[in-house]
Enzyme design. Structure first.
Site, PDB file in Angstrom:
ATOM      1  N   GLU A  85      29.554  -5.950  -5.785  1.00 55.03           N
ATOM      2  CA  GLU A  85      29.750  -5.122  -6.972  1.00 55.03           C
ATOM      3  C   GLU A  85      31.191  -4.637  -6.998  1.00 55.03           C
ATOM      4  O   GLU A  85      31.696  -4.107  -6.003  1.00 55.03           O
ATOM      5  CB  GLU A  85      28.831  -3.888  -6.985  1.00 55.03           C
ATOM      6  CG  GLU A  85      27.381  -4.167  -7.254  1.00 55.03           C
ATOM      7  CD  GLU A  85      26.566  -2.885  -7.435  1.00 55.03           C
ATOM      8  OE1 GLU A  85      27.124  -1.877  -7.920  1.00 55.03           O
ATOM      9  OE2 GLU A  85      25.378  -2.896  -7.082  1.00 55.03           O
ATOM     10  N   GLU A 110      22.715  -0.631  -1.923  1.00 57.10           N
ATOM     11  CA  GLU A 110      23.416   0.614  -1.612  1.00 57.10           C
ATOM     12  C   GLU A 110      22.530   1.567  -0.813  1.00 57.10           C
ATOM     13  O   GLU A 110      22.293   2.710  -1.190  1.00 57.10           O
ATOM     14  CB  GLU A 110      23.916   1.285  -2.893  1.00 57.10           C
ATOM     15  CG  GLU A 110      24.990   0.478  -3.606  1.00 57.10           C
ATOM     16  CD  GLU A 110      25.567   1.151  -4.838  1.00 57.10           C
ATOM     17  OE1 GLU A 110      26.719   0.870  -5.180  1.00 57.10           O
ATOM     18  OE2 GLU A 110      24.838   1.953  -5.469  1.00 57.10           O
TER      19      GLU A 110
END
Length: 471
Positions: free
Chosen positions: A362, A170
């Site tokens: 995810e 991320e």
């Protein structure tokens, strides 16, 4: 409806949220060891007993048991991360810690024993603490060299054990959580925009360097970037709201743009100019950035709205990237707006933009689970809410595949319960496997299969065909 025959079904964890053993076998401290309350609470000078991550779910000692359970579900891939400070305890050493390397040898061997491919994140919110305190994290260009030394070491060590790699987790979250994402020790309120984007640039150079190094060590490596994806919708049809959405999107897409295209986009150059941001970028670094990724991976949990009317700019309480709450969507217990169709939208957006393979690494629902006695007499969780969430999202993945999007695989977040990154709680559970540990540190650490365990097993067995069925 159909998923590709070689679709990589699996689950995902991060070392700092599950391994525990925070100082075992030569491991150094990482930034997570001094954030006992996640991103929402203050840091401490030293590790404290109330930090759930110091033990996690004891995956370090129980990984064989857990991987066997993943294999029972039929996992094709298991995403985890390497704790940088297990390999280089301070982060800036020249020589690695052999005991740390050996642990991941054993972990990857255990995966292969069951035919599970490891998908490894090189840096997942676990910068060695020494690099944060001594160098101020990724603000410092020396970090590039430390990272290159680390990735060269693990690429060489695991060149025949790991095929799929992610450079940073991320990566775009650094704009919002600079300590968590970038190991930046300078407090947020004292951090200049120039410092922050210089740190971003250093990560870009490090990531592109890893691609170059990895492909030289093993040309069969597949190395991807990983971004936090969050589709943005205009709150109203007002053109000003649409422009506000475009500008919000730019700050997210910028990170994937550089990884895939190897250059800074024009809209970011304009942003830098208008905000007096001047970066130090060498010609050598511009060349390095041209080492672009093989695929794009991302997390997906929610969508947000945006508006030009700042009086309406009420942030949803669960939104890491800000934004306005969507009044048409339901929320999870932690205030995250649930939007399955947004996943199809994201997949199409990324694929239209890049024409690169995509990997959903995810996606999941954090919820408070209640342990009950199942029909077989064993403890379980009747987590229909989780099954519904995952089913609805996977049906949208199938729609995207029908749209022509090339999707490599899907790994649910927290396939086994772990400590939350945002709140450092264990009661915010994501897994198919319940771990008997509580936020006060009590519990046996025993593992129990939830209802969703058997549901996901069937999804994998049927390559998604069972998603059409009721549960």
């Amino acid at each position: 409806m159909g998923f590709p025959e070689n679709f990589l079904w699996g689950g995902a964890v991060a070392a700092n949220q599950c391994e525990g053993a925070y100082q075992e076998a030569g491991k150094g401290l990482c930034i997570q060891d001094v954030t006992p309350h996640g991103i929402v609470g203050p840091r401490t000078k030293e590790p404290t007993e109330d930090n759930m991550k110091l033990v996690g779910i004891d995956f370090y000692h129980r990984y064989k048991e857990d991987i066997k359970l993943f294999a029972e579900m039929g996992f094709k891939v298991f995403r985890t991360s390497i704790a940088w400070s297990r390999i280089f305890p301070n982060g800036d050493e020249e020589m690695p810690n052999e005991a740390g390397l050996k642990f991941y040898d054993d972990l990857f061997d255990e995966c292969h024993k069951y035919g599970i491919e490891p998908l490894v994140t090189l840096s997942h919110y676990e910068t060695p603490l020494h690099l944060a305190e001594e160098y101020d994290g990724w603000i410092n260009p020396k970090m590039i060299g430390f990272y290159k030394n680390y990735v060269t070491c693990v690429f060489r060590r695991y060149k025949d054990k790991v095929k799929y790699w992610l450079t940073f987790n991320e990566i775009n979250s650094i704009l919002h959580e600079p300590f968590l994402s970038g190991g930046i020790n300078t407090p947020k309120d004292k951090l200049s925009q120039t410092q922050l984007f210089q740190a971003v640039h250093h990560e870009f150079v490090a990531s592109a360097s890893a691609v170059k190094i990895g492909h030289a060590i093993n040309p069969d490596f597949k190395i991807g970037c990983m971004v936090l994806s969050m589709p943005v919708y205009p709150l109203t049809p007002n053109p000003d709201d649409v422009i506000a959405v475009m500008e919000k999107d730019h700050m997210n897409m910028f990170f994937a743009d550089v990884h895939v295209r190897g250059t800074y986009p024009g809209y970011v150059k304009r942003y830098f100019k208008e905000h007096d941001i001047e970066l130090m970028i060498t010609e050598e670094e511009r060349e390095i950035l041209k080492n672009t990724v093989d695929f794009v991976s991302f997390s997906y949990y929610m969508s947000i709205c945006e508006t030009a009317d700042k009086s309406l700019g009420v942030q949803g309480k669960g939104n890491l990237l800000g934004g306005v709450r969507n009044p048409l969507l339901k929320e999870s217990e932690w205030g995250w707006q649930i939007d399955p169709k947004g996943l199809r939208y994201v997949l199409n957006t990324f694929y239209d933009r890049y024409q690169k393979p995509l990997f959903i690494v995810e996606n999941g629902l954090g919820a408070v689970d209640k342990l009950v006695t199942g029909n077989d007499g064993n403890p379980t969780v009747e987590d229909d809410y989780r099954i519904e969430y995952l089913r609805d999202h996977l049906l949208q993945v199938a729609e995207a595949v029908e749209d022509g999007v090339e999707v490599m695989g899907y790994t649910t977040w927290g396939c086994i319960d772990l400590v939350s990154a945002s709140t450092a709680e264990l009661k915010k559970r994501y897994g198919f496997i319940y771990v008997d540990r509580n936020d006060d540190g009590t519990g046996t650490l025993e593992r129990y299969k939830k209802k969703s365990f058997y549901w996901y097993k069937k999804v994998i067995e049927t390559n998604g065909e069972s998603l059409k069925e009721t549960f």
